[in-house]
Design an enzyme around this catalytic site. Structure first.
Site: not given
Lengths: 380, 291
Positions: B209, B247
């Protein structure tokens, strides 16, 4: 969490790093009073959580209190890369003989704090690193050993600082910066520029300070510095409800569990020809109250035309999410279409709960791609 | 074989008696994982749903021969729990707990790394080796045994991709969620290197990601060292810069960490990148056919 310059400087001051005296002001009149109190000339500096404010006209020198008021009037309301100026820092102007650069970052690659120091301050450090790497002194600190004084000397000699008084002051500042970095759980402490005045005093003229969000529970005084006016109203609401939410510009409201899946959902919506209205992660727990809170935040954005629930159950159980959706629909009357995709832990139970209740505006889709296409279609 | 957890895993759960710890440890045991002990200070000498509970990890290791720990305690106790497990001689620690301060993790990482301890996480879904053991919160029923090694920074996204693979008749040797925090115990490189040495793994899938440069570094490692085919998916093509996407590690800062940049770097190292979970699963199926 990123801090404003004035907040970072306050932490610098607490750590014993020299900074100029200044005042935070919220109106042009306050800028005038601050300038009178501090003594002119002063620098009038926009407080925004982004770089490039100098170029955008957000930093001005003022020679008198009246001038400070006028300069502040011009800066308040300025839009700097989407950040509107509501706060101004007025500080005593410094004469600048030299501009250096000093930073301490959290190097994720080596898993060690990284010092960078160069005499080429006031510019973009990435340019120095790329064009004249020999002028940039870099040094990692072993977090178990901690910082040792010789490391500061290596940086100062390594960057070629020759004046003994400067050497001594900068060695001291480097040690204090490390202390601040540890004490406040910082991810980044940057002083650019670190200036030397014509009479040889070294001090921090700017501050870039980022604190680890996971450590804010240990630092309530820093957590309280968060400026809720600086974020969109939905993000503020999300914060209060404990929902992870980022506002975007589209019309498909997104709700999922897990940051990676939600990011992927945004991408898939874009591929299907739509525009996501937000990033919203239900997180690990995902109980009914969490779903209600998240829905309230998402639907408070007037641009949202359709809601897309993308749930893959792991720690979050699909039956709990399904109940949450129904409970939320009882509490807040939503007429907009809702597309739901459930898979993973207890997915069948979850789908059954939705099928049994079957509200008219609810569309259950079998795959992520199908659900994304349906949501985009319904948003038109 | 498989990696990190398998039939030799003897699991102790730190935080077994908590609500989530109990639920997921129960699921792990039902799957066939050899759950030998739980640790909850003050509850030593009791049993929890048939599993003996100890006050300390050292006691649990002495009594049961536990070799793997799953950390399921609240964030403020989690680094302490990792140190305790390591000091008790545990070789593999899987930390599901989230919200650990980065500076604390920095010290943990530098403490355990020279000892050769395997730490997975924190803030991760754990490790599943289908047919052998499941340690963590991965819903095992959507995965089946096979030759695809899957490593990911994300939890639910991993399930999504595993699910797509299953739909295409593909299975996994192991599924490893390394976590999305700035400091994690095991990197993509650590896990890919293990997959490369694992005879049951024939294809490796890396699910990345935005943020940081771990995917880029892994790509260079793959080009230089890995003999098996590696494919990838990157999440966050539409993420705006400067915003943390859930995150702590998932943030585009300046020009670094973008999905486009990662995709280009991976492709330059011979790693094919799918733009959706469905597409990457399709690419894996293509490679599997040609083996």
């Amino acid at each position: 969490m990123d801090l404003y310059e004035f907040q970072g400087k306050e932490l610098f001051r607490q750590a014993g790093i020299p900074v100029s005296e200044g005042r935070l002001v919220l109106t042009p009149q306050e800028a005038r009073d601050a300038a009178a109190e501090l003594g002119c000339p002063v620098v009038v500096k926009a407080q925004v959580l982004t770089g490039g404010r100098g170029k955008a006209g957000g930093v001005k020198l003022a020679i008198s209190p009246a001038d400070a008021e006028e300069k502040a009037r011009g800066i308040f309301g300025l839009d700097i890369k989407g950040h509107v100026v509501h706060k101004i820092w007025v500080e005593q102007a410094s004469d600048i003989a030299k501009e250096y650069y000093l930073s301490l970052t959290f190097d994720r690659g080596t898993k060690r704090p990284l010092f960078m120091f160069t005499k080429e301050g006031g510019v973009d450090i990435e340019d120095v690193a790329a064009n004249t790497p020999e002028k940039l002194a870099k040094l990692h600190v072993d977090p178990l050993e901690g910082f040792q004084a010789y490391q500061a000397r290596r940086l100062v000699y390594g960057a070629g600082v020759e004046d003994p008084s400067e050497q001594k002051q900068i060695v001291s500042i480097i040690g204090k910066l490390y202390e601040a970095f540890i004490r406040f759980d910082a991810m980044l402490c940057e002083i650019n520029p670190l200036i030397v005045t014509p009479d040889g005093v070294v001090k921090a003229l700017d501050s870039k300070f980022t604190v680890d969000d996971n450590a804010l529970v240990k630092h309530p005084e820093i957590a309280a510095m968060r400026d809720l006016d600086a974020v969109p109203v939905q993000e503020r609401m999300a914060k209060e409800k404990g929902v992870t939410y980022v506002k975007l510009d589209g019309e498909v409201g997104i709700l999922g569990n897990g940051a990676g899946l939600v990011m992927s959902t945004l991408d898939v919506i874009a591929l299907a020809g739509g525009k996501p209205a937000n990033f919203c992660d239900l997180g690990g727990g995902g109980d009914a109250d969490g779903v209600v809170d998240a829905l309230e935040v998402i639907t408070s954005d007037p641009d949202v035309k359709v809601i897309f629930f993308n749930i893959f159950g792991g720690i979050t159980r699909c039956d709990v999410v399904a109940e949450g959706i129904l409970k939320a629909l009882d509490r807040i009357k939503l007429t907009m279409p809702i597309v739901v995709r459930l898979d993973g832990t207890n997915a069948e139970a979850g789908r059954k709960i939705l099928a049994d209740a079957a509200p008219a505006n609810l569309y259950v889709q079998p795959t992520m791609l199908d659900a994304a296409r349906k949501a985009v279609e319904l948003s038109r | 074989m498989a990696i990190i957890v398998d039939n030799d895993t003897r699991l102790v759960v730190q935080g077994l008696t908590g609500r989530e710890g109990s639920f997921h440890a129960g699921r792990n045991r039902s799957y066939g994982t050899n759950l030998v002990a739980g640790v909850t200070p003050g509850k030593g000498g009791t049993t929890h749903e048939g599993t003996p509970v100890f006050d300390t990890v050292a006691d649990a290791v002495d009594a049961t021969g536990a070799n793997t720990s799953m950390v399921f305690v609240p964030a403020r106790f989690a680094t302490d729990a990792i140190y305790e497990a390591v000091d008790a001689g545990i070789q593999t620690v899987i930390c599901i707990a989230e919200g650990l301060p980065a500076h604390e993790m920095l010290r943990v990482y530098n403490h355990i790394r020279p000892k050769g301890i395997t730490l997975i996480g924190p803030n991760c879904p754990g490790v599943l080796s289908p047919g052998k053991a499941n340690v963590g919160i991965i819903p095992a029923e959507i995965f089946s045994f096979g030759n695809v090694g899957l490593v990911s920074r994300s939890g639910t996204l991993t399930y999504q991709i595993g699910h797509e693979l299953t739909q295409l008749g593909l299975g996994n040797s192991s599924i490893v969620g390394i976590g999305g925090d700035p400091v994690v115990g095991s990197s993509f490189i650590d896990v890919i290197s293990r997959f490369n040495n694992d005879p049951e793994t024939e294809i490796i899938v890396m699910v990345g990601e935005i943020g940081g440069d771990e995917e880029e570094k892994a790509a260079r490692f793959v080009k230089a060292n890995v003999t098996k085919p590696v494919l990838s998916y990157i999440a966050g093509f539409t993420a705006p810069p400067g915003k943390t996407m859930g995150h702590a590690g998932a943030i585009i800062s300046g020009s670094s960490g973008t999905a486009e940049g990662k995709k280009a770097a991976l492709e330059a190292c011979g790693i094919r990148v799918g733009t959706t979970p469905t597409e990457v699963a399709g690419l894996v199926a293509e490679v599997a056919k040609s083996l």
